[in-house]
Design an enzyme around this catalytic site. Structure first.
Site, PDB file in Angstrom:
ATOM      1  N   ARG A   1      -7.806   6.745   8.485  1.00  0.00           N
ATOM      2  CA  ARG A   1      -7.196   5.523   7.860  1.00  0.00           C
ATOM      3  C   ARG A   1      -7.257   5.646   5.370  1.00  0.00           C
ATOM      4  O   ARG A   1      -6.593   5.880   4.903  1.00  0.00           O
ATOM      5  CB  ARG A   1      -7.966   4.565   8.286  1.00  0.00           C
ATOM      6  CG  ARG A   1      -7.534   3.728   9.113  1.00  0.00           C
ATOM      7  CD  ARG A   1      -8.175   3.085   9.900  1.00  0.00           C
ATOM      8  NE  ARG A   1      -8.589   1.744   9.532  1.00  0.00           N
ATOM      9  CZ  ARG A   1      -9.777   1.012   9.542  1.00  0.00           C
ATOM     10  NH1 ARG A   1     -10.319   1.749  10.543  1.00  0.00           N
ATOM     11  NH2 ARG A   1      -9.747  -0.061   8.381  1.00  0.00           N
TER      12      ARG A   1
ATOM     13  N   ARG B   1       0.979  -1.008  -0.146  1.00  0.00           N
ATOM     14  CA  ARG B   1      -0.096  -0.533  -0.059  1.00  0.00           C
ATOM     15  C   ARG B   1       0.902   1.318   0.144  1.00  0.00           C
ATOM     16  O   ARG B   1       0.418   2.577   0.022  1.00  0.00           O
ATOM     17  CB  ARG B   1      -1.028   0.571   0.981  1.00  0.00           C
ATOM     18  CG  ARG B   1      -0.539  -0.671   3.029  1.00  0.00           C
ATOM     19  CD  ARG B   1      -1.896  -0.344   3.164  1.00  0.00           C
ATOM     20  NE  ARG B   1      -2.631  -0.686   4.005  1.00  0.00           N
ATOM     21  CZ  ARG B   1      -3.896  -0.817   4.569  1.00  0.00           C
ATOM     22  NH1 ARG B   1      -4.488  -2.401   3.817  1.00  0.00           N
ATOM     23  NH2 ARG B   1      -4.516  -0.842   5.711  1.00  0.00           N
TER      24      ARG B   1
ATOM     25  N   ARG C   1     -12.242  -3.132  15.582  1.00  0.00           N
ATOM     26  CA  ARG C   1     -11.428  -2.533  16.121  1.00  0.00           C
ATOM     27  C   ARG C   1     -11.190  -0.961  16.554  1.00  0.00           C
ATOM     28  O   ARG C   1     -12.440  -0.529  16.150  1.00  0.00           O
ATOM     29  CB  ARG C   1     -10.769  -2.837  14.913  1.00  0.00           C
ATOM     30  CG  ARG C   1      -9.612  -4.793  14.245  1.00  0.00           C
ATOM     31  CD  ARG C   1     -10.112  -4.676  13.181  1.00  0.00           C
ATOM     32  NE  ARG C   1      -9.336  -3.539  11.927  1.00  0.00           N
ATOM     33  CZ  ARG C   1      -8.934  -3.481  10.949  1.00  0.00           C
ATOM     34  NH1 ARG C   1      -9.154  -4.828  10.250  1.00  0.00           N
ATOM     35  NH2 ARG C   1      -8.273  -2.647   9.941  1.00  0.00           N
TER      36      ARG C   1
END
Ligand code: AP5
Ligand code: MG
Ligand code: ZN
Length: 232
Positions: free
Chosen positions: A178, A95, A167
């Site tokens: 994110r 990524r 999470r």
């Protein structure tokens, strides 16, 4: 040189909440290769409380990327295990462009072509809906959703009986970060595999089964070797 059809690697790219983990379980089985998920591996290190897990925790909780050197070492180590000798389905890796170059070079060295880099495209509103209702299994890392895909055994995992949890990085602030990090650092990775001619775009907005069928088609055809010059 003709490489055997099963000797290959598939990359699953997509934003946080796109459905990579959900689809990867099925897809890995179809392809007959192990599912290698960088996020799942990092969470396992965290649960064990080892050096890598401790180093990664602060980045992960904020929704930032763990430094390339740590993640690349971890993935290369995993790809050296015997079950990955003929290929793997990579979820969440690479990524960054640095990770993509490291992977390309390693695959050229092993003679493993990238069959496809599949980009699971999902609209931003859908991503946040999916992440806010997600429940994850700490033992087998299966994911469920309150509304879209509830566990038949909730609050336990329907596959292994683990106690489902939310999470830390699925909190709203971390999710926003994110998604922004993804747009900044991972968009160039998608362009990179597009230029190499291995990218397939799949609409990930539909229902789980619809997306599954589209993915199956996207990974079906001929493998494409990574050109040797990318290893330079
Ligand atoms: P990681 O664990 O990889 O998280 P992510 O990329 O943010 O992706 P997610 O796991 O959140 O989403 P997913 O696409 O797997 O969605 P899912 O299938 O669960 O990484 C976490 C952290 O680790 C990173 O932030 C970073 O810190 C670190 N990290 C990991 N890899 C790294 C790397 N290479 N380099 C550096 N750092 C790294 O689905 C989401 C929800 O939607 C679920 O509830 C599911 O049930 C539901 N759902 C799925 N599909 C559908 C559908 N079609 N319809 C309705 N609901 C659906
Ligand atoms: Mg995932
Ligand atoms: Zn489980």
């Amino acid at each position: 040189m003709e490489l055997p059809q099963h000797h290959d690697v598939v990359l699953l790219l997509g934003a946080p909440g796109a459905g990579k983990g959900t689809q990867a379980r099925f897809l890995a089985e179809t392809l007959g290769v192990p599912h290698v998920a960088s996020g799942d591996l990092l969470r396992e290190h965290r649960n064990r409380g080892d050096e890598l897990g401790k180093a990664a925790q602060v980045y992960m909780d904020r929704g930032d990327l763990v430094p390339d050197t740590l993640v690349v070492d971890m993935i290369m180590h995993r790809l050296n295990e015997p079950d990955a000798a003929d290929g793997a389905l990579l979820d969440g890796f690479p990524r960054t462009i640095g990770q993509a170059h490291a992977l390309d070079a390693a695959l050229v060295e092993r003679g493993l072509p990238i069959r496809r880099a599949v980009y699971l495209e999902v609209s931003r509103g859908t991503l946040t809906d999916r992440l806010s209702g997600r429940w994850t299994c700490p033992s087998c890392q299966s994911t469920y959703h309150d509304r879209f895909s509830p566990s038949p055994a909730a609050p336990l995992c329907g596959r292994c009986g683990g106690v489902l949890y939310q999470r830390e990085d699925d909190r709203r602030e971390a999710v926003e970060n994110r998604i922004n990090v993804y747009l900044r650092d991972t968009t160039p990775v998608i362009d990179h595999y597009d230029r190499l001619g291995v990218l397939a775009r799949v609409n990930g907005d539909g229902e789980i089964e619809q997306v599954r069928d589209a993915l199956r088609l996207a990974v079906d055809p001929v493998p494409v070797p990574v050109p040797a010059h990318v290893a330079a």
